[in-house]
Design a protein around this motif. Sequence first.
Motif, mmCIF file in Angstrom:
data_model
loop_
_atom_site.group_PDB
_atom_site.id
_atom_site.type_symbol
_atom_site.label_atom_id
_atom_site.label_comp_id
_atom_site.label_asym_id
_atom_site.label_seq_id
_atom_site.Cartn_x
_atom_site.Cartn_y
_atom_site.Cartn_z
ATOM 1 N N MET A 133 0.826 -1.178 0.000
ATOM 2 C CA MET A 133 0.000 0.000 0.000
ATOM 3 C C MET A 133 0.878 1.253 0.000
ATOM 4 S SD MET A 133 -2.870 1.459 0.081
ATOM 5 C CE MET A 133 -2.931 3.149 0.525
ATOM 6 N N ARG A 134 1.880 1.242 0.856
ATOM 7 C CA ARG A 134 2.802 2.381 0.936
ATOM 8 C C ARG A 134 3.463 2.618 -0.425
ATOM 9 N NH1 ARG A 134 6.276 0.852 5.241
ATOM 10 N NH2 ARG A 134 7.288 -0.478 3.752
ATOM 11 N N SER A 135 3.788 1.552 -1.126
ATOM 12 C CA SER A 135 4.451 1.681 -2.421
ATOM 13 C C SER A 135 3.523 2.287 -3.467
ATOM 14 C CB SER A 135 4.956 0.321 -2.892
ATOM 15 O OG SER A 135 5.914 -0.168 -1.992
ATOM 16 N N LEU A 136 2.241 1.924 -3.443
ATOM 17 C CA LEU A 136 1.289 2.511 -4.381
ATOM 18 C C LEU A 136 1.102 3.998 -4.106
ATOM 19 C CD1 LEU A 136 -1.439 -0.260 -4.597
ATOM 20 C CD2 LEU A 136 0.080 0.496 -6.427
ATOM 21 N N TYR A 137 1.080 4.350 -2.828
ATOM 22 C CA TYR A 137 0.954 5.760 -2.469
ATOM 23 C C TYR A 137 2.163 6.541 -2.996
ATOM 24 C CZ TYR A 137 0.431 9.977 0.333
ATOM 25 O OH TYR A 137 0.299 11.276 0.734
ATOM 26 N N ASN A 186 -5.842 4.252 -3.726
ATOM 27 C CA ASN A 186 -4.862 3.177 -3.818
ATOM 28 C C ASN A 186 -5.263 1.929 -3.043
ATOM 29 O OD1 ASN A 186 -2.639 3.892 -5.644
ATOM 30 N ND2 ASN A 186 -2.699 5.737 -4.410
ATOM 31 N N ILE A 187 -6.033 2.083 -1.986
ATOM 32 C CA ILE A 187 -6.606 0.907 -1.326
ATOM 33 C C ILE A 187 -7.525 0.199 -2.311
ATOM 34 C CG2 ILE A 187 -8.181 0.113 0.491
ATOM 35 C CD1 ILE A 187 -7.057 2.434 2.247
ATOM 36 N N PRO A 239 -12.503 -13.586 -1.906
ATOM 37 C CA PRO A 239 -13.083 -12.236 -1.919
ATOM 38 C C PRO A 239 -13.361 -11.682 -0.526
ATOM 39 C CG PRO A 239 -14.645 -13.839 -2.762
ATOM 40 C CD PRO A 239 -13.337 -14.537 -2.645
ATOM 41 N N GLU A 240 -13.793 -12.537 0.397
ATOM 42 C CA GLU A 240 -14.077 -12.024 1.735
ATOM 43 C C GLU A 240 -12.801 -11.538 2.423
ATOM 44 O OE1 GLU A 240 -13.860 -16.072 1.048
ATOM 45 O OE2 GLU A 240 -15.798 -15.172 0.736
ATOM 46 N N VAL A 241 -11.674 -12.175 2.123
ATOM 47 C CA VAL A 241 -10.384 -11.742 2.685
ATOM 48 C C VAL A 241 -9.979 -10.401 2.078
ATOM 49 C CG1 VAL A 241 -7.919 -12.290 2.844
ATOM 50 C CG2 VAL A 241 -9.631 -14.092 3.210
ATOM 51 N N VAL A 242 -10.093 -10.289 0.764
ATOM 52 C CA VAL A 242 -9.728 -9.049 0.074
ATOM 53 C C VAL A 242 -10.558 -7.883 0.605
ATOM 54 C CG1 VAL A 242 -9.747 -7.831 -2.138
ATOM 55 C CG2 VAL A 242 -8.967 -10.209 -2.037
ATOM 56 N N ILE A 243 -11.862 -8.071 0.658
ATOM 57 C CA ILE A 243 -12.750 -6.989 1.084
ATOM 58 C C ILE A 243 -12.486 -6.625 2.543
ATOM 59 C CG2 ILE A 243 -15.166 -6.343 1.465
ATOM 60 C CD1 ILE A 243 -15.795 -8.038 -1.105
ATOM 61 N N ASN A 244 -12.363 -7.620 3.402
ATOM 62 C CA ASN A 244 -12.102 -7.355 4.818
ATOM 63 C C ASN A 244 -10.794 -6.595 5.013
ATOM 64 O OD1 ASN A 244 -12.703 -7.747 7.720
ATOM 65 N ND2 ASN A 244 -10.781 -8.891 7.636
ATOM 66 N N GLU A 245 -9.734 -7.034 4.343
ATOM 67 C CA GLU A 245 -8.436 -6.364 4.491
ATOM 68 C C GLU A 245 -8.477 -4.940 3.951
ATOM 69 O OE1 GLU A 245 -5.707 -7.425 6.178
ATOM 70 O OE2 GLU A 245 -7.006 -9.081 6.787
ATOM 71 N N ALA A 246 -9.178 -4.735 2.852
ATOM 72 C CA ALA A 246 -9.289 -3.388 2.292
ATOM 73 C C ALA A 246 -10.046 -2.464 3.246
ATOM 74 C CB ALA A 246 -9.985 -3.434 0.931
ATOM 75 N N VAL A 247 -11.105 -2.969 3.846
ATOM 76 C CA VAL A 247 -11.873 -2.166 4.795
ATOM 77 C C VAL A 247 -11.025 -1.845 6.025
ATOM 78 C CG1 VAL A 247 -13.888 -2.177 6.336
ATOM 79 C CG2 VAL A 247 -14.129 -2.902 3.947
ATOM 80 N N LEU A 253 -7.721 -1.601 6.106
ATOM 81 C CA LEU A 253 -6.770 -0.567 5.679
ATOM 82 C C LEU A 253 -7.445 0.803 5.643
ATOM 83 C CD1 LEU A 253 -4.836 -2.296 2.748
ATOM 84 C CD2 LEU A 253 -3.844 -1.467 4.893
ATOM 85 N N ALA A 254 -8.670 0.832 5.147
ATOM 86 C CA ALA A 254 -9.403 2.093 5.059
ATOM 87 C C ALA A 254 -9.693 2.665 6.448
ATOM 88 C CB ALA A 254 -10.701 1.891 4.283
ATOM 89 N N LYS A 255 -10.028 1.805 7.404
ATOM 90 C CA LYS A 255 -10.284 2.265 8.770
ATOM 91 C C LYS A 255 -9.025 2.871 9.381
ATOM 92 C CE LYS A 255 -13.898 -1.068 9.943
ATOM 93 N NZ LYS A 255 -14.189 -2.289 10.743
ATOM 94 N N THR A 256 -7.879 2.268 9.078
ATOM 95 C CA THR A 256 -6.621 2.725 9.659
ATOM 96 C C THR A 256 -6.043 3.940 8.939
ATOM 97 O OG1 THR A 256 -6.122 0.459 10.344
ATOM 98 C CG2 THR A 256 -4.278 2.003 10.276
#
Length: 122
Positions: free
Chosen positions: A1-5, A65-66, A81-89, A91-94
């Motif tokens: 994520m940091r790299s995309l930013y 980027n998230i 998909p549930e892992v992807v969505i959960n991890e993205a959410v 990241l968004a919360k943090t």
Amino acid sequence: MRSLYRDEYLPLSADDPLGDEDLAEEAFARALLAGVHEQRAEIDRIIDQRARGWGLDRLPVVDRNILRLALYELLYTATPPEVVINEAVELAKTYGTEHAPAVINGILDRVWKERHGDAQVG
């Protein structure tokens, strides 16, 4: 994520270190980064069409980027998909803006359902 930013402002080369000390994590991060780069036009098109009232260019850079990372994983990898969505959410919360978790969850859920019928995620 940091790299995309960082890549938003200063494009990364294939040799730039990503900061991961674990070689397996570094390889995984590089594969994701390369995949997002390779599919970026399609991913950005998907985001732009579904970010109602915002559009790609109006989304905050972290939120954008998230979404890029999550959409790449959702559409082009075998990660559940549930892992992807959960991890993205998470990241968004943090790291994202106040409304990022809901926006990101909504877009990812919608894309998944569009691609796989009304399959239940979660």
